[in-house]
Scaffold this motif. Structure first.
Motif: not given
Length: 291
Positions: A261-272
């Motif tokens: 929430p604080n990073s300025g990033y969003q999740l990418e649709d790739l494997p974890i």
């Protein structure tokens, strides 16, 4: 709009459609991520699966309808997505501990699941070591199984246990000795399904067998194993050293509730990926992109 606002808008959509059709694809679109990633984030933030939350909210509202209206129970059942009164009765009894037919005729104790509201909690007492890496495309060779998302915490350890007993890990150890590429160690990879209302995922136990950089040799997967291609991406590589499974589970929770929430990033649709190395060292790889 930040990540927490996206999550709350997705929860608002769920709330507005409890008496209708809820599209998991629509939820994910509102949240700006894949269905699988939303289900993961939701479960780590709330400690319950998305499907369990929706079911609990519907059964909460159904109890209010039984108490406060004269509608037939079958009509209330259909309103909240149940195809028959029998299936509704079973679900109602499992949640509330009583048959819906008794609610109008005697004093009863009912359960209530309130609407969620996601907020940032400022903790800061635990540091998280991570690095952001742009990593080239790579391949992972291993075994692949389809499992239920909401049963993953039980099925994945069983899958690892079977792999150690049936000789799979011996084959992967031999492969690892020929490669030793990053992402390192034995890899547990989760790939979410893309179908509407997907409740399943693929889980892979494997080893990196090629990285698309000059001079890296591709080592073929042992017979009977799959080979998974992962594209070049930006990864948040999280240090998750310590005793399993708590060390890894705690890092996921900290990542989703505090870091993201604080990073300025969003999740990418790739494997974890979870990378298991020697002497209690683990890494978690989560693909991200700039907002």
């Amino acid at each position: 709009m930040d990540w927490i606002q996206y999550l709350n808008k997705a929860i608002d959509y769920i709330e507005e459609n409890l008496d209708g059709t809820i599209s998991y694809q629509k939820i994910a679109k509102i949240a700006g991520c894949s269905v699988y990633n939303f289900q993961r984030v939701f479960s780590y933030i709330t400690d319950k699966s998305l499907s369990e939350y929706i079911r609990s909210r519907r059964l909460t509202l159904a109890a209010f309808d039984i108490l406060n209206t004269s509608d037939r129970i079958i009509d209330i059942a259909v309103k909240y997505g149940y195809e028959s009164q029998d299936s509704f009765t079973r679900a109602f009894k499992n949640f509330h501990g009583i048959l819906p037919s008794k609610v109008r005729h005697e004093p009863v104790r009912l359960k209530s699941c309130p609407k969620l509201s996601v907020q940032i909690t400022m903790r800061g007492e635990h540091h998280m070591s991570y690095q952001i890496e742009q990593w080239p495309a790579f391949k992972v060779a291993g075994i692949r199984r389809r499992i239920k998302t909401d049963q993953a915490f039980g099925q994945i350890p069983q899958m690892w246990d079977t792999a150690w007993k049936d000789g799979t890990m011996n084959l992967l150890t031999d492969l690892f000795r020929k490669t030793d590429y990053r992402p390192a160690g034995f890899i547990g990879m989760s790939i979410g399904g893309q179908q509407e209302n997907s409740e399943e995922m693929d889980y892979i136990i494997g080893v990196t067998n090629q990285v698309e950089v000059e001079g890296c040799i591709h080592v073929p997967a042992p017979g009977g194993m799959d080979e998974i291609q992962v594209k070049s991406a930006t990864w948040a590589v999280l240090e998750a050293n310590g005793r399993l499974p708590d060390a890894v589970q705690n890092i996921y929770r900290q990542f989703y509730t505090e870091w993201l929430p604080n990073s300025g990033y969003q999740l990418e649709d790739l494997p974890i990926m979870e990378c298991y190395m020697q002497e209690g060292r683990q890494e978690v790889w989560i693909a991200v992109k700039k907002e």
